[in-house]
Design a protein around this motif. Structure first.
Motif, PDB file in Angstrom:
ATOM      1  N   ARG A  13      25.450  18.763-131.297  1.00 16.83           N
ATOM      2  CA  ARG A  13      24.519  17.625-131.394  1.00 16.83           C
ATOM      3  C   ARG A  13      23.248  18.000-132.151  1.00 16.83           C
ATOM      4  NH1 ARG A  13      23.336  14.668-125.982  1.00 16.83           N
ATOM      5  NH2 ARG A  13      22.546  13.111-127.442  1.00 16.83           N
ATOM      6  N   ALA A  14      22.784  19.228-131.968  1.00 15.06           N
ATOM      7  CA  ALA A  14      21.563  19.674-132.641  1.00 15.06           C
ATOM      8  C   ALA A  14      21.766  19.794-134.148  1.00 15.06           C
ATOM      9  CB  ALA A  14      21.108  21.015-132.055  1.00 15.06           C
ATOM     10  N   TRP A  15      22.952  20.181-134.576  1.00 14.08           N
ATOM     11  CA  TRP A  15      23.217  20.383-135.998  1.00 14.08           C
ATOM     12  C   TRP A  15      23.850  19.174-136.687  1.00 14.08           C
ATOM     13  CZ3 TRP A  15      21.172  23.607-139.252  1.00 14.08           C
ATOM     14  CH2 TRP A  15      20.610  24.783-138.774  1.00 14.08           C
ATOM     15  N   GLY A  28      17.889  24.438-135.940  1.00 19.00           N
ATOM     16  CA  GLY A  28      17.201  25.728-136.022  1.00 19.00           C
ATOM     17  C   GLY A  28      16.505  26.081-134.721  1.00 19.00           C
ATOM     18  N   PHE A  29      15.884  25.089-134.102  1.00 17.84           N
ATOM     19  CA  PHE A  29      15.244  25.297-132.804  1.00 17.84           C
ATOM     20  C   PHE A  29      16.285  25.722-131.769  1.00 17.84           C
ATOM     21  CE2 PHE A  29      13.805  23.495-128.678  1.00 17.84           C
ATOM     22  CZ  PHE A  29      12.694  24.289-128.496  1.00 17.84           C
ATOM     23  N   PHE A  30      17.404  25.011-131.737  1.00 16.29           N
ATOM     24  CA  PHE A  30      18.464  25.352-130.795  1.00 16.29           C
ATOM     25  C   PHE A  30      18.952  26.782-131.012  1.00 16.29           C
ATOM     26  CE2 PHE A  30      22.808  25.920-129.564  1.00 16.29           C
ATOM     27  CZ  PHE A  30      22.821  25.446-128.265  1.00 16.29           C
ATOM     28  N   ALA A  43      18.690  20.999-119.682  1.00 21.44           N
ATOM     29  CA  ALA A  43      18.634  19.579-119.332  1.00 21.44           C
ATOM     30  C   ALA A  43      17.563  18.858-120.145  1.00 21.44           C
ATOM     31  CB  ALA A  43      18.382  19.414-117.837  1.00 21.44           C
ATOM     32  N   TRP A  44      16.420  19.499-120.362  1.00 16.80           N
ATOM     33  CA  TRP A  44      15.353  18.912-121.175  1.00 16.80           C
ATOM     34  C   TRP A  44      15.866  18.659-122.589  1.00 16.80           C
ATOM     35  CZ3 TRP A  44      12.812  20.153-125.674  1.00 16.80           C
ATOM     36  CH2 TRP A  44      11.585  19.543-125.915  1.00 16.80           C
ATOM     37  N   PHE A  45      16.524  19.644-123.160  1.00 16.78           N
ATOM     38  CA  PHE A  45      17.023  19.510-124.529  1.00 16.78           C
ATOM     39  C   PHE A  45      18.128  18.461-124.600  1.00 16.78           C
ATOM     40  CE2 PHE A  45      19.217  20.828-128.436  1.00 16.78           C
ATOM     41  CZ  PHE A  45      18.135  20.897-129.303  1.00 16.78           C
ATOM     42  N   GLU A  46      18.987  18.403-123.588  1.00 19.41           N
ATOM     43  CA  GLU A  46      20.021  17.363-123.555  1.00 19.41           C
ATOM     44  C   GLU A  46      19.386  15.978-123.593  1.00 19.41           C
ATOM     45  OE1 GLU A  46      23.701  19.422-121.100  1.00 19.41           O
ATOM     46  OE2 GLU A  46      21.971  18.687-119.966  1.00 19.41           O
ATOM     47  N   ALA A  47      18.344  15.785-122.826  1.00 20.92           N
ATOM     48  CA  ALA A  47      17.640  14.498-122.825  1.00 20.92           C
ATOM     49  C   ALA A  47      16.964  14.244-124.166  1.00 20.92           C
ATOM     50  CB  ALA A  47      16.625  14.459-121.688  1.00 20.92           C
TER      51      ALA A  47
END
Length: 88
Positions: A13-15, A28-30, A43-47
Protein backbone atom coordinates in the motif's frame (compact mmCIF):
# COMPACT_ATOMS: atom_id res chain seq x y z
CA UNK A 1 -3.24 -10.98 11.80
CA UNK A 2 0.42 -11.96 11.75
CA UNK A 3 2.86 -9.04 11.99
CA UNK A 4 4.78 -10.09 8.87
CA UNK A 5 1.60 -10.26 6.80
CA UNK A 6 0.49 -6.84 8.06
CA UNK A 7 3.87 -5.36 7.11
CA UNK A 8 3.85 -6.97 3.66
CA UNK A 9 0.39 -5.55 2.97
CA UNK A 10 1.42 -2.15 4.26
CA UNK A 11 4.55 -2.13 2.14
CA UNK A 12 2.45 -2.77 -0.95
CA UNK A 13 0.00 0.00 0.00
CA UNK A 14 2.86 2.39 0.77
CA UNK A 15 4.50 1.84 -2.63
CA UNK A 16 1.28 1.88 -4.69
CA UNK A 17 -0.25 5.22 -3.80
CA UNK A 18 -1.09 6.50 -7.27
CA UNK A 19 1.68 8.97 -8.02
CA UNK A 20 5.42 8.53 -8.11
CA UNK A 21 5.89 11.38 -5.63
CA UNK A 22 3.54 9.78 -3.09
CA UNK A 23 5.11 6.37 -3.68
CA UNK A 24 8.58 7.74 -2.96
CA UNK A 25 7.47 9.64 0.14
CA UNK A 26 5.18 7.07 1.73
CA UNK A 27 7.05 4.00 0.49
CA UNK A 28 10.43 5.47 1.42
CA UNK A 29 9.15 6.25 4.91
CA UNK A 30 7.86 2.70 5.27
CA UNK A 31 11.08 1.07 4.04
CA UNK A 32 13.23 3.20 6.33
CA UNK A 33 11.19 2.92 9.50
CA UNK A 34 8.84 -0.08 9.54
CA UNK A 35 11.30 -2.65 10.90
CA UNK A 36 11.39 -0.88 14.25
CA UNK A 37 7.65 -0.13 14.59
CA UNK A 38 5.60 -1.35 17.51
CA UNK A 39 2.13 -2.79 16.96
CA UNK A 40 0.65 0.61 17.83
CA UNK A 41 2.86 2.32 15.23
CA UNK A 42 1.84 -0.25 12.62
CA UNK A 43 -1.80 0.49 13.43
CA UNK A 44 -1.11 4.23 13.07
CA UNK A 45 0.42 3.70 9.64
CA UNK A 46 -2.44 1.40 8.59
CA UNK A 47 -4.89 4.17 9.45
CA UNK A 48 -2.74 6.76 7.65
CA UNK A 49 -2.97 4.69 4.46
CA UNK A 50 -6.70 5.50 4.37
CA UNK A 51 -5.93 9.22 4.01
CA UNK A 52 -5.57 11.01 0.69
CA UNK A 53 -2.05 11.24 -0.74
CA UNK A 54 -2.28 15.00 -1.14
CA UNK A 55 -3.04 15.34 2.58
CA UNK A 56 -0.26 12.99 3.70
CA UNK A 57 2.25 14.78 1.49
CA UNK A 58 1.05 18.21 2.63
CA UNK A 59 1.37 17.25 6.29
CA UNK A 60 4.84 15.80 5.72
CA UNK A 61 6.22 18.81 3.88
CA UNK A 62 4.40 21.34 6.05
CA UNK A 63 2.21 22.98 3.43
CA UNK A 64 -1.02 22.16 5.25
CA UNK A 65 -1.69 21.89 8.99
CA UNK A 66 -1.56 18.44 10.54
CA UNK A 67 -4.87 17.39 12.11
CA UNK A 68 -4.66 16.63 15.82
CA UNK A 69 -5.21 12.91 15.31
CA UNK A 70 -2.02 12.67 13.22
CA UNK A 71 0.27 14.70 15.50
CA UNK A 72 2.95 12.75 17.31
CA UNK A 73 6.31 11.04 16.91
CA UNK A 74 5.39 9.11 13.75
CA UNK A 75 4.39 12.26 11.87
CA UNK A 76 7.43 14.10 13.22
CA UNK A 77 9.62 11.30 11.85
CA UNK A 78 7.80 11.43 8.54
CA UNK A 79 8.38 15.20 8.36
CA UNK A 80 12.17 14.74 8.40
CA UNK A 81 11.99 13.64 4.74
CA UNK A 82 15.43 12.04 5.00
CA UNK A 83 14.07 8.69 3.84
CA UNK A 84 13.07 9.65 0.29
CA UNK A 85 15.22 7.81 -2.24
CA UNK A 86 16.72 10.20 -4.75
CA UNK A 87 17.45 8.78 -8.17
CA UNK A 88 20.58 10.08 -9.86
Amino acid sequence: MDRDIRLKRLRFRAWHRGTKEADLMVGGFFDTCADSWSDAEIAWFEALMDEEDVDIMGWAIGTIPIPNNWHGPMMERMRLLDYIPIEK
